[in-house]
Design a protein around this motif. Structure first.
Motif, PDB file in Angstrom:
ATOM      1  N   LEU A   1      -1.497   0.263 -13.398  1.00 19.55           N
ATOM      2  CA  LEU A   1      -2.754   0.176 -11.742  1.00 19.55           C
ATOM      3  C   LEU A   1      -3.427   1.481 -10.767  1.00 19.55           C
ATOM      4  O   LEU A   1      -4.219   1.197 -10.159  1.00 19.55           O
TER       5      LEU A   1
ATOM      6  N   ASN B   1       0.761  -0.594  -4.425  1.00 20.26           N
ATOM      7  CA  ASN B   1      -0.549  -1.547  -5.033  1.00 20.26           C
ATOM      8  C   ASN B   1      -0.902  -1.615  -5.529  1.00 20.26           C
ATOM      9  O   ASN B   1      -1.304  -3.395  -5.255  1.00 20.26           O
TER      10      ASN B   1
ATOM     11  N   LEU C   1      -4.244  -7.830 -14.627  1.00 20.23           N
ATOM     12  CA  LEU C   1      -4.422  -6.858 -13.744  1.00 20.23           C
ATOM     13  C   LEU C   1      -6.085  -6.759 -14.317  1.00 20.23           C
ATOM     14  O   LEU C   1      -6.898  -6.940 -13.042  1.00 20.23           O
TER      15      LEU C   1
ATOM     16  N   GLU D   1      -3.088  -5.422  -3.177  1.00 20.03           N
ATOM     17  CA  GLU D   1      -4.271  -6.341  -4.372  1.00 20.03           C
ATOM     18  C   GLU D   1      -3.757  -7.525  -3.898  1.00 20.03           C
ATOM     19  O   GLU D   1      -4.765  -8.321  -3.822  1.00 20.03           O
TER      20      GLU D   1
ATOM     21  N   ALA E   1      -2.156   1.805  -0.226  1.00 20.35           N
ATOM     22  CA  ALA E   1      -2.398   1.597  -1.982  1.00 20.35           C
ATOM     23  C   ALA E   1      -1.524   2.061  -3.006  1.00 20.35           C
ATOM     24  O   ALA E   1      -1.720   2.735  -4.161  1.00 20.35           O
TER      25      ALA E   1
ATOM     26  N   ARG F   1      -8.241  -7.792 -11.160  1.00 20.85           N
ATOM     27  CA  ARG F   1      -8.924  -7.001  -9.884  1.00 20.85           C
ATOM     28  C   ARG F   1     -10.321  -6.709 -10.168  1.00 20.85           C
ATOM     29  O   ARG F   1     -10.686  -6.176  -9.347  1.00 20.85           O
TER      30      ARG F   1
ATOM     31  N   GLN G   1      -6.886 -10.309  -2.833  1.00 17.14           N
ATOM     32  CA  GLN G   1      -6.998 -11.311  -3.288  1.00 17.14           C
ATOM     33  C   GLN G   1      -6.973 -12.244  -2.724  1.00 17.14           C
ATOM     34  O   GLN G   1      -8.082 -13.487  -2.870  1.00 17.14           O
TER      35      GLN G   1
END
Length: 494
Positions: A139, A83, A478, A87, A58, A482, A91
């Protein structure tokens, strides 16, 4: 010789093919998918837990993703992209857990803090600048930085053990970094696929030939390595996700887009400790700076690993040189990959990377004590007798033309596809498995572009909530996604 038909042929039983097959089965359950693997079970080459770093790449701790430019400024764009792409994998895995197609997250992913560690004035200045730039972006807003020895001892006691208080050191940490057993992940994905009537797995089958079919698509000839019997698959779309073996297979296809590509194979080894008393004292992935002349895959790291459910501590990888393209491949792989259309590029890379070749050969010639000496930079108290050498996986770095038509060596991953979208191959290595979801979404966008407006975009959005939007540019997106994903994957809990 019997013949079967498939809408999509997935070559290679690793995380890439498993991810693409999973996505396609969700987007259109009626599609006939065939997966072929040359070994007798899936996820045993590059995807196997012992054959890769197991790091959910990441950009949190990997210093080679944030190089310094000629002016000495740290560049963060690659780290941001990696990164955001990781993600997307998180997901997808979260969605598959919610639908029951993946098991409890602890069976394939575990929270493991990601730490960067350096020593010396110049390296500390680099890490400080890296932290300042990354942490200013949403991020990386949770990244921590310290030069305090006491704080660093709490983060990584083995690494700080025995260091003098006057030694200039620094570290960064992201507490919800991950250790991923990509082998377990892949086996679970394939197991779910096998429950579908439209999926067929062919183990112990290798590809002998790839040629255009009389109608549309491809005629792929397979050989059963146990019985010797041949099988023909007529497939509308072929995906080559065979790790280091993808390049020779792509060359067999003869598509114009394959011209000029070559491969530079790099092997690897780990030092492994499974002494419970030592393993339980380290809970992190600690990455440092690569030695001068080392390839990016050789960035040293001291890692907490969970492989097949058992904790271990790994250090390495120690790079090496081999002519094999796969761990279970042939020493003739490199020679057989040379073509008139890539010979010049491969010669250019050979001539211009002699220092790298010498470095790799030097790594192979190291003694056990030499390797333990390198380990002691990250674990000063390491005892040679408690560490054993294990063979890591095989990687094939990309050789391709540069803007001047000369050969250049690249260390990333690259998707090569035919103009009509009927053939796609993933070449290269890092960040590899970590960005499988994004890479396979790109395959879908190239090979099934006409289907996207027919409901596929909405289905992708359901699987990957950020699909079609930018996590790099949209902080609110995000912040919305996240926390939910970390919670589903149990990654918010250190």
């Amino acid at each position: 010789m019997s013949t079967i038909k498939a809408d999509v042929l997935l070559v290679g039983g690793g995380v890439m093919s498993a991810t693409l097959g999973t996505l396609l089965s969700k987007l259109d359950p009626s599609k006939r998918l065939v997966m072929v693997e040359r070994l007798d079970h899936v996820a045993h080459e590059s995807t196997d837990g012992w054959n890769n770093a197991g790091t959910g790449h990441a950009g949190y701790c990997e210093l080679n993703y944030t190089p310094q430019n000629a002016a000495g400024e740290v560049e963060i764009n690659r780290a941001l992209a990696i990164n955001a792409n990781f993600e997307i994998s998180l997901q997808l895995w979260s969605s598959l857990i919610n639908t029951g197609e993946l098991p409890a997250p602890s069976q394939f992913i575990n929270t493991t803090p990601h730490i960067s560690f350096v020593w010396g004035e110049e390296n500390v200045a680099f890490l400080r600048q890296r932290y300042e730039k990354l942490s200013a972006h949403h991020l990386f807003k949770d990244m921590e930085y310290s030069e305090d020895h006491e704080v660093l001892r709490q983060w990584m006691p083995l690494v700080m053990e025995g260091r003098g208080d006057d030694e200039k050191v620094a570290g960064t940490r992201v507490p919800y970094g991950t250790d991923v057993d990509f082998g377990s992940l892949t086996r679970n994905l394939v197991s779910s696929l096998e429950k579908h009537d439209q999926f067929e797995l062919k183990l112990s089958h290798e590809v002998l030939d790839i040629e255009p079919a009389r109608e549309t698509g491809w005629k792929v000839t397979l050989k059963n390595r146990e019985t010797g019997k041949k099988l023909v698959v007529i497939a509308g779309v072929v995906f080559l996700g065979a790790g280091g073996g993808a390049l020779p297979l792509l060359q067999k296809s003869g598509i114009p887009e394959s011209k000029g590509y070559g491969g530079f194979p790099v092997s690897g080894q780990w030092l492994v400790c499974q002494d419970d008393e030592i393993v339980k004292r380290h809970f992190a992935k600690v990455y440092g700076k690569a030695a001068i002349g080392a390839p990016p895959m050789s960035v040293p790291h001291l890692d907490t690993r969970i492989i097949n459910g058992k904790p271990a501590l790994l250090f390495g990888p120690y790079a090496g040189f081999t002519t094999k393209f796969l761990k279970a491949g042939s020493k003739m792989d490199l020679i057989k990959s040379v073509r008139p259309n890539n010979l010049m590029q491969m010669m250019d890379v050979g001539v211009n990377n002699m220092d790298l070749t010498k470095y790799l050969i030097g790594e192979v010639m190291q003694s056990h004590e030499d390797r333990v000496t390198s380990l002691r930079d990250y674990f000063p108290g390491a005892e040679a007798g408690k560490w054993t050498l294990a063979q890591a996986g095989q990687r094939v770095q990309i050789i391709k033309k540069d803007g001047k038509g000369r050969g250049k060596l690249e260390f990333g991953t690259e998707l090569v596809s035919s103009k009509d979208g009927s053939m796609a191959a993933l070449l290269g290595a890092s960040p590899g498995a970590s960005v499988a979801a994004q890479a396979m979404i790109e395959v879908i966008e190239r090979c099934f572009a006409e289907r996207l407006p027919e409901g596929w975009q909405d289905r992708l959005k359901a699987l990957v909530p950020s699909y079609g939007e930018s996590l790099v540019e949209d902080a609110a997106l995000l912040e919305r996604i996240r926390p939910q994903v970390l919670d589903t994957l149990n990654l918010a809990k250190s």
